[in-house]
Structures are given as C-alpha cells and as structure tokens.
Scaffold this motif. Sequence first.
Motif, PDB file in Angstrom:
ATOM      1  N   VAL A  76     -35.213 -20.360 -10.763  1.00 28.29           N
ATOM      2  CA  VAL A  76     -33.879 -20.821 -10.385  1.00 28.29           C
ATOM      3  C   VAL A  76     -32.850 -20.097 -11.241  1.00 28.29           C
ATOM      4  O   VAL A  76     -33.108 -19.728 -12.385  1.00 28.29           O
ATOM      5  CB  VAL A  76     -33.718 -22.351 -10.553  1.00 28.29           C
ATOM      6  CG1 VAL A  76     -34.509 -23.097  -9.500  1.00 28.29           C
ATOM      7  CG2 VAL A  76     -34.108 -22.801 -11.954  1.00 28.29           C
ATOM      8  N   LEU A  77     -31.675 -19.890 -10.659  1.00 29.10           N
ATOM      9  CA  LEU A  77     -30.548 -19.294 -11.367  1.00 29.10           C
ATOM     10  C   LEU A  77     -29.751 -20.427 -11.995  1.00 29.10           C
ATOM     11  O   LEU A  77     -29.325 -21.353 -11.306  1.00 29.10           O
ATOM     12  CB  LEU A  77     -29.684 -18.502 -10.397  1.00 29.10           C
ATOM     13  CG  LEU A  77     -28.431 -17.816 -10.976  1.00 29.10           C
ATOM     14  CD1 LEU A  77     -28.811 -16.757 -11.983  1.00 29.10           C
ATOM     15  CD2 LEU A  77     -27.614 -17.200  -9.832  1.00 29.10           C
ATOM     16  N   VAL A  78     -29.562 -20.362 -13.314  1.00 21.29           N
ATOM     17  CA  VAL A  78     -28.908 -21.462 -14.024  1.00 21.29           C
ATOM     18  C   VAL A  78     -27.733 -20.955 -14.847  1.00 21.29           C
ATOM     19  O   VAL A  78     -27.674 -19.786 -15.254  1.00 21.29           O
ATOM     20  CB  VAL A  78     -29.891 -22.215 -14.949  1.00 21.29           C
ATOM     21  CG1 VAL A  78     -30.941 -22.950 -14.145  1.00 21.29           C
ATOM     22  CG2 VAL A  78     -30.541 -21.266 -15.948  1.00 21.29           C
ATOM     23  N   SER A  86     -38.176 -20.122 -14.812  1.00 17.96           N
ATOM     24  CA  SER A  86     -39.000 -21.060 -14.066  1.00 17.96           C
ATOM     25  C   SER A  86     -38.353 -22.438 -14.097  1.00 17.96           C
ATOM     26  O   SER A  86     -37.862 -22.887 -15.137  1.00 17.96           O
ATOM     27  CB  SER A  86     -40.400 -21.162 -14.680  1.00 17.96           C
ATOM     28  OG  SER A  86     -41.097 -22.298 -14.187  1.00 17.96           O
ATOM     29  N   VAL A  87     -38.344 -23.102 -12.954  1.00 18.90           N
ATOM     30  CA  VAL A  87     -37.749 -24.443 -12.889  1.00 18.90           C
ATOM     31  C   VAL A  87     -38.453 -25.394 -13.846  1.00 18.90           C
ATOM     32  O   VAL A  87     -37.856 -26.348 -14.349  1.00 18.90           O
ATOM     33  CB  VAL A  87     -37.781 -24.971 -11.440  1.00 18.90           C
ATOM     34  CG1 VAL A  87     -39.199 -25.298 -11.000  1.00 18.90           C
ATOM     35  CG2 VAL A  87     -36.877 -26.189 -11.280  1.00 18.90           C
ATOM     36  N   ARG A  88     -39.721 -25.108 -14.158  1.00 18.98           N
ATOM     37  CA  ARG A  88     -40.480 -25.966 -15.065  1.00 18.98           C
ATOM     38  C   ARG A  88     -39.924 -25.923 -16.495  1.00 18.98           C
ATOM     39  O   ARG A  88     -40.067 -26.868 -17.249  1.00 18.98           O
ATOM     40  CB  ARG A  88     -41.951 -25.543 -15.082  1.00 18.98           C
ATOM     41  CG  ARG A  88     -42.665 -25.718 -13.749  1.00 18.98           C
ATOM     42  CD  ARG A  88     -44.045 -25.094 -13.774  1.00 18.98           C
ATOM     43  NE  ARG A  88     -44.701 -25.199 -12.484  1.00 18.98           N
ATOM     44  CZ  ARG A  88     -45.434 -26.236 -12.093  1.00 18.98           C
ATOM     45  NH1 ARG A  88     -45.598 -27.244 -12.908  1.00 18.98           N
ATOM     46  NH2 ARG A  88     -45.999 -26.250 -10.902  1.00 18.98           N
ATOM     47  N   LEU A  89     -39.306 -24.795 -16.859  1.00 17.86           N
ATOM     48  CA  LEU A  89     -38.808 -24.635 -18.220  1.00 17.86           C
ATOM     49  C   LEU A  89     -37.477 -25.326 -18.462  1.00 17.86           C
ATOM     50  O   LEU A  89     -37.098 -25.565 -19.610  1.00 17.86           O
ATOM     51  CB  LEU A  89     -38.658 -23.143 -18.549  1.00 17.86           C
ATOM     52  CG  LEU A  89     -39.940 -22.348 -18.780  1.00 17.86           C
ATOM     53  CD1 LEU A  89     -39.607 -20.877 -18.959  1.00 17.86           C
ATOM     54  CD2 LEU A  89     -40.689 -22.868 -20.001  1.00 17.86           C
ATOM     55  N   PHE A 148     -31.185 -18.260  -3.582  1.00 18.54           N
ATOM     56  CA  PHE A 148     -31.466 -18.307  -5.018  1.00 18.54           C
ATOM     57  C   PHE A 148     -32.644 -19.226  -5.330  1.00 18.54           C
ATOM     58  O   PHE A 148     -32.577 -20.101  -6.179  1.00 18.54           O
ATOM     59  CB  PHE A 148     -30.239 -18.790  -5.790  1.00 18.54           C
ATOM     60  CG  PHE A 148     -29.063 -17.847  -5.718  1.00 18.54           C
ATOM     61  CD1 PHE A 148     -29.188 -16.574  -5.185  1.00 18.54           C
ATOM     62  CD2 PHE A 148     -27.830 -18.234  -6.188  1.00 18.54           C
ATOM     63  CE1 PHE A 148     -28.117 -15.712  -5.114  1.00 18.54           C
ATOM     64  CE2 PHE A 148     -26.739 -17.384  -6.131  1.00 18.54           C
ATOM     65  CZ  PHE A 148     -26.885 -16.112  -5.589  1.00 18.54           C
ATOM     66  N   LYS A 149     -33.728 -19.030  -4.655  1.00 14.76           N
ATOM     67  CA  LYS A 149     -34.959 -19.747  -4.972  1.00 14.76           C
ATOM     68  C   LYS A 149     -36.102 -18.755  -4.771  1.00 14.76           C
ATOM     69  O   LYS A 149     -36.464 -18.437  -3.656  1.00 14.76           O
ATOM     70  CB  LYS A 149     -35.141 -20.973  -4.090  1.00 14.76           C
ATOM     71  CG  LYS A 149     -36.404 -21.779  -4.400  1.00 14.76           C
ATOM     72  CD  LYS A 149     -36.546 -22.965  -3.470  1.00 14.76           C
ATOM     73  CE  LYS A 149     -37.844 -23.699  -3.690  1.00 14.76           C
ATOM     74  NZ  LYS A 149     -38.037 -24.825  -2.765  1.00 14.76           N
TER      75      LYS A 149
END
Length: 300
Positions: A164-166, A239-242, A260-261
């Motif tokens: 994911v873009l954050v 990673s979305v997990r992080l 953006f996924k």
Amino acid sequence: MTIRHLRIFIEVADSGKMSIAASKLFISQPTVSQAIRELEEHYNVILFERLCKRLHITPEGKKLLSYARNVVKQYDDLEEKMLAINDIDKIYIGATITVGNCLLSNIINKVRENSPKLEPYAYINNTSVIEEKLLRSELDIALVEGKITNSNLICIPAVDDYLVLVCSKDHIFSKRKEVSLDDLADMDFVMREKGSGTRKLFEDYMLDNGVNIRTRWETNCPGTMKSAVIEHQCLGVLSVRLVEEEIKNGIMHVIRNPEFKWERNFSIVYHKDKIIDEGMKDVIEVISNYKEIDILEKLY
C-alpha cells in the motif's frame, strides 16, 4: 561477557547502525546499546567511534570482531553437535526483511510448539541475498517477498500480501480522496534497498506507467521507512502487514486509488535437490496457515 553480547556486537559491526542491528535481532535499540557498552567496559576499550550518525569500528573493535566470529562459530558447532545427541534437528530458515518483521517470529514460535525436537535458526536479508544462500545450501528453506529467478530453486506462493502507498496524517495527500499516478512524480519517497522484492515490484510498476519517482531515503529497515513517512513527510510503499498498527492509530494514511494496491505473495523457496524431511514439512505447514489473512478488511 556472553555469547549474546558477541552476537549483538557482530551484528552492529556488520550493519554499521544499532537501529538496524536491533531490527535484525528482534530486540530494542537500548538493549543493543547496553550490550556494546558492557563489552567496552569489560575490555576497557572503545569498540566504535560515533561519527556523522554512523558507527565506525575501531582497531580494537576489529580485533575483537575477528575473535568473536570464531567464538560464536565454535559455540554454534558445539550446540549443533550436543543437540544431535538428543535427536534434536536444526532447520535453517531464511526470510526477507518484510517477512522477518511481520511474520517470522510467529512462524518460529508455532514451529517450536508443533515440533519440540526441531530447532529453528533464522536468517533475514533481502531477496537476492536469501536466494544466494539457498543456492549455497546455507539455508534449508525460506519465505521471500520478491521474485525468484534461478531455475534451481522451487518457489511456491504461500502467503497473500499486498503493498500500500502510505503517507503521514499531516501530508497533503492525507486530505485528498484520491491521488493519481501523475501526482506522485514530484513527491519525496522512502525506498527499500536495491535487491528488495518490495522495491522491485513498485519500481517496475512505476516504470511501466512512465512515472519517475524521487527517492530521498533508502534503507533496508522497515522502522526507518516508517519514520521517514511519519516524521519527514515522505511517501512510502510497504506491505500492509507492516503498517497495520500505524493505520489503526491514525498515524499513517493509506492513499486511495484502485491502482494503488500491488498484490503479491510471500513464497516458500527451497533448492530443487533438497530432501523434504519432516522438519521441512512442519515449516511449510505452519507457513501455509497464513494464506487467508486479509488485513485491510480488518482495518476498514
């Protein structure tokens, strides 16, 4: 002075930063600092000079490093031979940096719980380094985030993941409902190091779409990446997990766009000539149990 002190010292010497050593060893940075301080006090020498926010090993430190590597190797050989007396098998598990930060600890705990006579050893680095160690038989099996290209390695998709873009809650993008690819061209990014599967997936996507990104930070440490996003207003792809906790707590914002996924898999990798014994089967089974997790649905 203990073997643990020496392991920490070796990791700091190899990485050049206490924060990176702490991340790789899954301990806190103050714990690393204390171990180095205790070693310096024990031998009454300075092991590292602190210059320009980086550690530089001293001549005394280099001498200790040479001895420390030998001592730790001899200790590991001793452990392996003595454990074999009680029919305890070792398995050498590799993981890429993202996997190491979000899954590996739970995987190893579960392996130990399911197989008390199996002693796991963990090694964490980026995809290209893990691939080399598998080819040299220095690792039995690995869970990686990047693509494996060598035909001598078997690669099995095992764990669903996506990038994911954050941005931070204070970034200009955090107030916008949607951001386009063109909007990213003039933004500062924090990126993983070359050889990282995460970096390659994102860079390939941006190049395919004709968008150049501006890299301001480059690191192999997820904690540093998150700091660059939160404190320095960089954009990051992780990673979305992080970033689950940061998103839950409102510290980070996921930039929304259907494009953006970036879906991917963490893959189980081992040499094609490797014998799949009971230990290998146990590790593969534990890893496979993570397949159906969907974090983003929990967050939103």
